[in-house]
Design an enzyme around this catalytic site. Sequence first.
Site, PDB file in Angstrom:
ATOM      1  N   SER A 124       0.839  -1.198   0.000  1.00  0.00           N
ATOM      2  CA  SER A 124       0.000   0.000   0.000  1.00  0.00           C
ATOM      3  C   SER A 124       0.874   1.248   0.000  1.00  0.00           C
ATOM      4  O   SER A 124       1.979   1.257   0.560  1.00  0.00           O
ATOM      5  CB  SER A 124      -0.854  -0.027   1.268  1.00  0.00           C
ATOM      6  OG  SER A 124      -1.413   1.236   1.516  1.00  0.00           O
ATOM      7  N   TYR A 148      -2.059  -1.555  10.725  1.00  0.00           N
ATOM      8  CA  TYR A 148      -2.292  -2.070   9.366  1.00  0.00           C
ATOM      9  C   TYR A 148      -1.111  -1.708   8.461  1.00  0.00           C
ATOM     10  O   TYR A 148      -0.539  -2.565   7.777  1.00  0.00           O
ATOM     11  CB  TYR A 148      -3.591  -1.494   8.787  1.00  0.00           C
ATOM     12  CG  TYR A 148      -3.692  -1.676   7.296  1.00  0.00           C
ATOM     13  CD1 TYR A 148      -3.990  -2.912   6.744  1.00  0.00           C
ATOM     14  CD2 TYR A 148      -3.439  -0.603   6.416  1.00  0.00           C
ATOM     15  CE1 TYR A 148      -4.050  -3.087   5.369  1.00  0.00           C
ATOM     16  CE2 TYR A 148      -3.497  -0.771   5.044  1.00  0.00           C
ATOM     17  CZ  TYR A 148      -3.797  -2.010   4.521  1.00  0.00           C
ATOM     18  OH  TYR A 148      -3.832  -2.182   3.156  1.00  0.00           O
ATOM     19  N   LYS A 152       2.096  -4.049   6.430  1.00  0.00           N
ATOM     20  CA  LYS A 152       2.532  -3.990   5.029  1.00  0.00           C
ATOM     21  C   LYS A 152       4.043  -3.759   4.967  1.00  0.00           C
ATOM     22  O   LYS A 152       4.753  -4.394   4.181  1.00  0.00           O
ATOM     23  CB  LYS A 152       1.790  -2.874   4.282  1.00  0.00           C
ATOM     24  CG  LYS A 152       0.307  -3.133   4.126  1.00  0.00           C
ATOM     25  CD  LYS A 152       0.038  -4.351   3.269  1.00  0.00           C
ATOM     26  CE  LYS A 152      -1.414  -4.747   3.236  1.00  0.00           C
ATOM     27  NZ  LYS A 152      -1.668  -6.071   2.650  1.00  0.00           N
ATOM     28  N   TYR A 176      -0.379  -0.096  -3.832  1.00  0.00           N
ATOM     29  CA  TYR A 176      -1.609   0.446  -4.406  1.00  0.00           C
ATOM     30  C   TYR A 176      -1.866   1.823  -3.859  1.00  0.00           C
ATOM     31  O   TYR A 176      -1.676   2.084  -2.677  1.00  0.00           O
ATOM     32  CB  TYR A 176      -2.840  -0.383  -4.028  1.00  0.00           C
ATOM     33  CG  TYR A 176      -2.753  -1.868  -4.215  1.00  0.00           C
ATOM     34  CD1 TYR A 176      -1.881  -2.452  -5.124  1.00  0.00           C
ATOM     35  CD2 TYR A 176      -3.581  -2.704  -3.469  1.00  0.00           C
ATOM     36  CE1 TYR A 176      -1.841  -3.825  -5.280  1.00  0.00           C
ATOM     37  CE2 TYR A 176      -3.546  -4.070  -3.624  1.00  0.00           C
ATOM     38  CZ  TYR A 176      -2.672  -4.632  -4.527  1.00  0.00           C
ATOM     39  OH  TYR A 176      -2.633  -5.991  -4.674  1.00  0.00           O
TER      40      TYR A 176
HETATM   41  P1  NAD Z   1     -10.819  -7.569   0.885  1.00  0.00           P
HETATM   42  O1  NAD Z   1     -11.063  -7.630   2.349  1.00  0.00           O
HETATM   43  O2  NAD Z   1     -11.987  -7.323  -0.006  1.00  0.00           O
HETATM   44  O3  NAD Z   1     -10.118  -8.925   0.400  1.00  0.00           O
HETATM   45  C1  NAD Z   1      -9.243  -9.661   1.221  1.00  0.00           C
HETATM   46  C2  NAD Z   1      -9.655 -11.131   1.094  1.00  0.00           C
HETATM   47  O4  NAD Z   1      -8.751 -11.901   1.871  1.00  0.00           O
HETATM   48  C3  NAD Z   1     -11.049 -11.400   1.621  1.00  0.00           C
HETATM   49  O5  NAD Z   1     -11.759 -12.199   0.687  1.00  0.00           O
HETATM   50  C4  NAD Z   1     -10.809 -12.164   2.924  1.00  0.00           C
HETATM   51  O6  NAD Z   1     -11.853 -13.085   3.201  1.00  0.00           O
HETATM   52  C5  NAD Z   1      -9.483 -12.835   2.639  1.00  0.00           C
HETATM   53  N1  NAD Z   1      -8.648 -13.143   3.821  1.00  0.00           N
HETATM   54  C6  NAD Z   1      -8.263 -12.309   4.817  1.00  0.00           C
HETATM   55  N2  NAD Z   1      -7.449 -12.955   5.673  1.00  0.00           N
HETATM   56  C7  NAD Z   1      -7.318 -14.232   5.205  1.00  0.00           C
HETATM   57  C8  NAD Z   1      -6.595 -15.365   5.618  1.00  0.00           C
HETATM   58  N3  NAD Z   1      -5.850 -15.370   6.738  1.00  0.00           N
HETATM   59  N4  NAD Z   1      -6.679 -16.491   4.886  1.00  0.00           N
HETATM   60  C9  NAD Z   1      -7.431 -16.543   3.754  1.00  0.00           C
HETATM   61  N5  NAD Z   1      -8.135 -15.495   3.309  1.00  0.00           N
HETATM   62  C10 NAD Z   1      -8.072 -14.355   4.015  1.00  0.00           C
HETATM   63  O7  NAD Z   1      -9.679  -6.481   0.638  1.00  0.00           O
HETATM   64  P2  NAD Z   1      -9.143  -5.851  -0.716  1.00  0.00           P
HETATM   65  O8  NAD Z   1      -9.546  -4.432  -0.751  1.00  0.00           O
HETATM   66  O9  NAD Z   1      -9.466  -6.730  -1.852  1.00  0.00           O
HETATM   67  O10 NAD Z   1      -7.587  -5.878  -0.424  1.00  0.00           O
HETATM   68  C11 NAD Z   1      -6.753  -6.931  -0.862  1.00  0.00           C
HETATM   69  C12 NAD Z   1      -5.334  -6.696  -0.386  1.00  0.00           C
HETATM   70  O11 NAD Z   1      -4.891  -5.442  -0.867  1.00  0.00           O
HETATM   71  C13 NAD Z   1      -5.209  -6.619   1.138  1.00  0.00           C
HETATM   72  O12 NAD Z   1      -3.990  -7.224   1.507  1.00  0.00           O
HETATM   73  C14 NAD Z   1      -5.171  -5.135   1.413  1.00  0.00           C
HETATM   74  O13 NAD Z   1      -4.500  -4.837   2.586  1.00  0.00           O
HETATM   75  C15 NAD Z   1      -4.417  -4.629   0.203  1.00  0.00           C
HETATM   76  N6  NAD Z   1      -4.693  -3.222  -0.085  1.00  0.00           N
HETATM   77  C16 NAD Z   1      -5.973  -2.807  -0.279  1.00  0.00           C
HETATM   78  C17 NAD Z   1      -6.232  -1.462  -0.539  1.00  0.00           C
HETATM   79  C18 NAD Z   1      -7.643  -0.979  -0.743  1.00  0.00           C
HETATM   80  O14 NAD Z   1      -7.859   0.235  -0.781  1.00  0.00           O
HETATM   81  N7  NAD Z   1      -8.639  -1.838  -0.909  1.00  0.00           N
HETATM   82  C19 NAD Z   1      -5.176  -0.545  -0.603  1.00  0.00           C
HETATM   83  C20 NAD Z   1      -3.867  -1.017  -0.423  1.00  0.00           C
HETATM   84  C21 NAD Z   1      -3.642  -2.360  -0.166  1.00  0.00           C
HETATM   85  C1  UD1 Z   2      -6.944   4.643   3.711  1.00  0.00           C
HETATM   86  C2  UD1 Z   2      -5.834   4.225   4.620  1.00  0.00           C
HETATM   87  C3  UD1 Z   2      -4.766   3.492   3.838  1.00  0.00           C
HETATM   88  C4  UD1 Z   2      -5.367   2.324   3.086  1.00  0.00           C
HETATM   89  C5  UD1 Z   2      -6.514   2.849   2.221  1.00  0.00           C
HETATM   90  C6  UD1 Z   2      -7.227   1.750   1.529  1.00  0.00           C
HETATM   91  C7  UD1 Z   2      -5.816   5.879   6.431  1.00  0.00           C
HETATM   92  C8  UD1 Z   2      -5.067   6.994   7.081  1.00  0.00           C
HETATM   93  N1  UD1 Z   2      -5.273   5.366   5.318  1.00  0.00           N
HETATM   94  O1  UD1 Z   2      -6.419   5.564   2.773  1.00  0.00           O
HETATM   95  O2  UD1 Z   2      -3.778   3.017   4.712  1.00  0.00           O
HETATM   96  O3  UD1 Z   2      -4.396   1.698   2.281  1.00  0.00           O
HETATM   97  O4  UD1 Z   2      -7.464   3.537   3.043  1.00  0.00           O
HETATM   98  O5  UD1 Z   2      -7.878   0.907   2.433  1.00  0.00           O
HETATM   99  O6  UD1 Z   2      -6.856   5.460   6.904  1.00  0.00           O
HETATM  100  N2  UD1 Z   2     -12.769  10.831   3.499  1.00  0.00           N
HETATM  101  C9  UD1 Z   2     -13.827  11.654   3.839  1.00  0.00           C
HETATM  102  N3  UD1 Z   2     -14.953  11.087   4.366  1.00  0.00           N
HETATM  103  C10 UD1 Z   2     -15.085   9.719   4.539  1.00  0.00           C
HETATM  104  C11 UD1 Z   2     -13.991   8.894   4.181  1.00  0.00           C
HETATM  105  C12 UD1 Z   2     -12.839   9.479   3.667  1.00  0.00           C
HETATM  106  O7  UD1 Z   2     -13.756  12.873   3.702  1.00  0.00           O
HETATM  107  O8  UD1 Z   2     -16.132   9.261   5.027  1.00  0.00           O
HETATM  108  C13 UD1 Z   2     -11.563  11.450   2.891  1.00  0.00           C
HETATM  109  C14 UD1 Z   2     -10.278  11.198   3.662  1.00  0.00           C
HETATM  110  O9  UD1 Z   2     -10.077  12.203   4.603  1.00  0.00           O
HETATM  111  C15 UD1 Z   2      -9.243  11.213   2.522  1.00  0.00           C
HETATM  112  C16 UD1 Z   2     -10.012  10.654   1.317  1.00  0.00           C
HETATM  113  O10 UD1 Z   2     -11.396  10.832   1.632  1.00  0.00           O
HETATM  114  O11 UD1 Z   2      -8.867  12.524   2.228  1.00  0.00           O
HETATM  115  C17 UD1 Z   2      -9.757   9.190   1.051  1.00  0.00           C
HETATM  116  O12 UD1 Z   2      -9.988   8.442   2.247  1.00  0.00           O
HETATM  117  P1  UD1 Z   2     -10.014   6.832   2.272  1.00  0.00           P
HETATM  118  O13 UD1 Z   2     -10.898   6.335   1.202  1.00  0.00           O
HETATM  119  O14 UD1 Z   2     -10.321   6.409   3.672  1.00  0.00           O
HETATM  120  O15 UD1 Z   2      -8.536   6.431   1.865  1.00  0.00           O
HETATM  121  P2  UD1 Z   2      -7.123   6.904   2.493  1.00  0.00           P
HETATM  122  O16 UD1 Z   2      -7.305   7.626   3.761  1.00  0.00           O
HETATM  123  O17 UD1 Z   2      -6.362   7.583   1.416  1.00  0.00           O
END
Ligand code: NAD
Ligand code: UD1
Length: 330
Positions: A124, A148, A152, A176
Site C-alpha cells: 500500500s 495495518y 505492510k 496500491y
Molecule cells: P478484501 O477484504 O476485499 O479482500 C481480502 C480477502 O482476503 C477477503 O476475501 C478475505 O476473506 C481474505 N482473507 C483475509 N485474511 C485471510 C486469511 N488469513 N486467509 C485466507 N483469506 C483471508 O480487501 P481488498 O480491498 O481486496 O484488499 C486486498 C489486499 O490489498 C489486502 O492485503 C489489502 O491490505 C491490500 N490493499 C488494499 C487497498 C484498498 O484500498 N482496498 C489498498 C492497499 C492495499
Molecule cells: C486509507 C488508509 C490506507 C489504506 C486505504 C485503503 C488511512 C489513514 N489510510 O487511505 O492506509 O491503504 O485507506 O484501504 O486510513 N474521506 C472523507 N470522508 C469519509 C472517508 C474518507 O472525507 O467518510 C476522505 C479522507 O479524509 C481522505 C479521502 O477521503 O482525504 C480518502 O480516504 P479513504 O478512502 O479512507 O482512503 P485513504 O485515507 O487515502
Amino acid sequence: MKILVTGGLGYIGSHTVVELINNNHQVIIVDNLINSNLEVLNKINKITANNPIFYEIDVTNEEKLEPVFREQKIDGVIHFAGLKAVGESVLKPLDYYYNNVLSTIVLARICVKYKVNKFVFSSSATVYGDQPSPLREDMELMKTTNPYGETKAISERILTDTNYANKDFAVSLLRYFNPIGAHGSGLIGENPKGIPNNLMPYITKVASGVLEKLKIYGNDYDTVDGTGVRDYIHVVDLAKGHVKAIENLHSGVNIYNLGTGRGTSVLELVNTFIKINNINVPYEIVERRQGDIATCYADPSKAEKELGWTATMGIEDMVRDAWRFERNNI
Ligand code: NAD
Ligand code: UD1
C-alpha cells in the site's frame, strides 16, 4: 501459468482473478471468507465462463495450505489475503499482526519449499508515510502511523529478506494507491461489511439512502479546495497491473506503484459522482480525521516503463462503475 491467488474472493482479488482468466492463466483461489462471500465465485464464473478451483483455507494455517502446493503444480502466487481496516487495526493490533504478517510468512515458506518462485504482494502507498507527492519507489519509507500500515511494511521486509536468502524467489511488491470502482458487468465490486471507512463505498451508501450524509474530513488542507487529495485508481486497471506484474516477474525484488499519477480532491470526487450519476449525495464538512495526510499520489512511470502497464480509466469511469455495482446490490 497456474497462479494461486490468496484472498481471491475479495474486492481486488476477484477483479484480478477475472483478468488472469481473461489472459489465459489458470487460477486457484484460497480464501477463508472472513471478509468475502462464496457468491463471488459464481459471479466470476458468470463473467468469465470459467470455474477457478477454490479452497476455503486460512492462509495462516500451514498444515492446511501446504497440501494445496502438493496437489497443484503452481507457477506463482498473488497474495491479497489480509485484513485492511485501518481504524480496526488500531483497536485490534494483534489480530492484524497475526493475520497479515503470519499469512505472508506461511505462504513464503511454502513457496520456498515447493520452489514456487514468483510472489506478488499487495502492499500500500501507506508505507510511504507523509512525504511530498508524487511518491516514487526509491523514496525511503517513513514510519507508518497504524498497525495495518506496519503489517505492510513488515511483509515487504520479510519478502525482501527471503529473496536475499533465496535468489530464485522473485518478488513483486505492488504499492496500491486508492482503488475504487467495480467491474463493468456490475457483478463484482466493493461490498464492505458494516459502515464503510473509505470514501467511495461511503459515497455509494449515501447515494443509495442507506446512510444519511457523507462527512468530509476537513477542508483546510493545503490542496486545491482544502479537502484531501488522493490518487484514485479503477480496480480493473489495478487488476490488470497484477497480470503484468506476474507475467514480467523475473528476478530480485521489484517494487511498483500502481496509481494513475493524478490527484483528485474529496470534493472533486463527490461532485463528479453527482454529475455523472445524476444523483444527490448530501455532505457536510467536519473535523479532519486523525492520521490523514493532505495529499498522496503516485509517480507511476516505473510500472509503465518496466511492466508496460498504465492506468487507462478516469474518475468518471470509476464513479459510474461504483454506482452501477451499488445499485445491483442494494
Ligand atoms: P478484501 O477484504 O476485499 O479482500 C481480502 C480477502 O482476503 C477477503 O476475501 C478475505 O476473506 C481474505 N482473507 C483475509 N485474511 C485471510 C486469511 N488469513 N486467509 C485466507 N483469506 C483471508 O480487501 P481488498 O480491498 O481486496 O484488499 C486486498 C489486499 O490489498 C489486502 O492485503 C489489502 O491490505 C491490500 N490493499 C488494499 C487497498 C484498498 O484500498 N482496498 C489498498 C492497499 C492495499
Ligand atoms: C486509507 C488508509 C490506507 C489504506 C486505504 C485503503 C488511512 C489513514 N489510510 O487511505 O492506509 O491503504 O485507506 O484501504 O486510513 N474521506 C472523507 N470522508 C469519509 C472517508 C474518507 O472525507 O467518510 C476522505 C479522507 O479524509 C481522505 C479521502 O477521503 O482525504 C480518502 O480516504 P479513504 O478512502 O479512507 O482512503 P485513504 O485515507 O487515502
